[in-house]
Design a protein around this motif. Sequence first.
Motif, PDB file in Angstrom:
ATOM      1  N   ALA A  59      -5.505  -2.838  -4.828  1.00 27.44           N
ATOM      2  CA  ALA A  59      -4.280  -2.682  -4.068  1.00 27.44           C
ATOM      3  C   ALA A  59      -2.929  -2.153  -4.768  1.00 27.44           C
ATOM      4  O   ALA A  59      -2.822  -2.663  -6.093  1.00 27.44           O
ATOM      5  N   TYR A 108      -5.537 -11.780  -1.589  1.00 33.25           N
ATOM      6  CA  TYR A 108      -5.246 -10.924  -2.791  1.00 33.25           C
ATOM      7  C   TYR A 108      -5.374 -12.026  -3.791  1.00 33.25           C
ATOM      8  O   TYR A 108      -5.322 -13.239  -3.534  1.00 33.25           O
ATOM      9  N   GLN A 135     -12.693  -2.203   3.444  1.00 33.70           N
ATOM     10  CA  GLN A 135     -13.015  -1.002   2.321  1.00 33.70           C
ATOM     11  C   GLN A 135     -14.040  -1.892   1.327  1.00 33.70           C
ATOM     12  O   GLN A 135     -15.152  -1.380   1.234  1.00 33.70           O
ATOM     13  N   LYS A 178      -7.087  -3.933   5.692  1.00 36.81           N
ATOM     14  CA  LYS A 178      -7.670  -2.419   5.416  1.00 36.81           C
ATOM     15  C   LYS A 178      -8.394  -2.666   4.002  1.00 36.81           C
ATOM     16  O   LYS A 178      -9.477  -1.852   3.802  1.00 36.81           O
ATOM     17  N   TYR A 179      -7.788  -3.501   3.061  1.00 36.61           N
ATOM     18  CA  TYR A 179      -8.614  -3.374   1.694  1.00 36.61           C
ATOM     19  C   TYR A 179      -9.729  -4.376   1.775  1.00 36.61           C
ATOM     20  O   TYR A 179     -10.970  -4.053   1.410  1.00 36.61           O
ATOM     21  N   ASP A 218       0.824  -1.130   0.005  1.00 35.70           N
ATOM     22  CA  ASP A 218      -0.010  -0.003   0.020  1.00 35.70           C
ATOM     23  C   ASP A 218       1.013   1.217   0.082  1.00 35.70           C
ATOM     24  O   ASP A 218       2.151   1.297   0.344  1.00 35.70           O
ATOM     25  N   VAL A 249     -11.426  -4.005  -4.607  1.00 35.31           N
ATOM     26  CA  VAL A 249     -10.592  -2.795  -4.206  1.00 35.31           C
ATOM     27  C   VAL A 249      -9.393  -3.155  -4.625  1.00 35.31           C
ATOM     28  O   VAL A 249      -8.659  -4.282  -4.689  1.00 35.31           O
ATOM     29  N   ARG A 282      -0.123  -3.988  -9.125  1.00 33.75           N
ATOM     30  CA  ARG A 282      -1.438  -3.754  -8.293  1.00 33.75           C
ATOM     31  C   ARG A 282      -2.072  -5.116  -8.278  1.00 33.75           C
ATOM     32  O   ARG A 282      -1.490  -6.249  -8.809  1.00 33.75           O
ATOM     33  N   ARG A 331      -5.713  -7.419  -7.139  1.00 32.88           N
ATOM     34  CA  ARG A 331      -7.082  -7.387  -6.606  1.00 32.88           C
ATOM     35  C   ARG A 331      -7.626  -8.250  -5.451  1.00 32.88           C
ATOM     36  O   ARG A 331      -6.614  -8.940  -5.185  1.00 32.88           O
ATOM     37  N   LEU A 332      -8.732  -8.238  -4.899  1.00 39.00           N
ATOM     38  CA  LEU A 332      -9.095  -9.073  -3.775  1.00 39.00           C
ATOM     39  C   LEU A 332      -9.748 -10.352  -4.317  1.00 39.00           C
ATOM     40  O   LEU A 332     -10.524 -10.281  -5.554  1.00 39.00           O
ATOM     41  N   PRO A 336      -2.301  -3.819   5.433  1.00 40.62           N
ATOM     42  CA  PRO A 336      -2.807  -3.701   4.166  1.00 40.62           C
ATOM     43  C   PRO A 336      -4.124  -4.387   3.484  1.00 40.62           C
ATOM     44  O   PRO A 336      -5.175  -4.033   3.276  1.00 40.62           O
ATOM     45  N   CYS A 337      -3.820  -5.798   3.492  1.00 37.24           N
ATOM     46  CA  CYS A 337      -4.889  -6.618   3.233  1.00 37.24           C
ATOM     47  C   CYS A 337      -6.139  -6.629   4.111  1.00 37.24           C
ATOM     48  O   CYS A 337      -7.304  -6.744   3.646  1.00 37.24           O
TER      49      CYS A 337
END
Length: 261
Positions: A220, A196, A158, A154-155, A94, A218, A116, A118-119, A151-152
């Motif tokens: 990353a 991810y 979101q 937080k993503y 992030d 989201v 970058r 994705r989730l 980070p994972c």
Amino acid sequence: MIRLHTVATVALLLVFGLWAACGNDPRARRADSELGGSILVSAATSLTAPFTQIGQNFTRAHRAVDVQFNFGASSALADQIVAGNSSDVFASADQANVTKLDDAGLLAGRAAVFARNRLAIVTKPGNPEGIRSLADLPAAGVISLCDLAVPCGKYAAQALEAAKVSVPEGRVTRGQNVRATLTAVTDSDAVAAIVYASDAKGAGARVATVVLPDSKNVIAVYPAVTLKAARNAMTAKAFVAFLRGAKGQRILKEFGFLAPA
């Protein structure tokens, strides 16, 4: 005489070509010899597989270089660097943790986004709970999510918030990084996890993957930067450049990462 001269010229060119191919051409060695020494790259856990291969490719291109890795949650790595860890390069999952180091005056320059991600939702093989979307998670059983400090996590928060989905905290188990979060599913400690897409791909047949549409996903962002405390700044900068180059991008794509925007 003209024919003999031509044949001799061709022969000399062939000999020179063989000589260069065997590694005796000083011009071929010059770029390689400019870099040397060891660098330590502190990188997000999700980068473990591609960076291991990238490190091998980088050292093959620069035979006098040794690349060591310190993998972990981006937030933990940033804290280590603030505390005095002597890394040469920081590669985060992030921007926030790079900003933390920038605010502390620890960066040697501007960070460059090199990938970058994705989730995705992963479940046990066969997806026995029939999970099809984020909306299915609250009633599915124990859900594995990354810690909110990394980070994972937080993503994932979101994505859940945007989808207006709330998983009761009592039914959540949290991992200290994305690998631990996924392992909760493969070890049967959870029925599903948000990780991810690259980690879901890397898990192969050990999990089933539920793809999240772009509207529910989201993205990353992965920046890398050379640190002021780098003991080998030239090689560190070359490694960051390698990540954004054709070879680095090809490897990242193979492991399920998206190209930088």
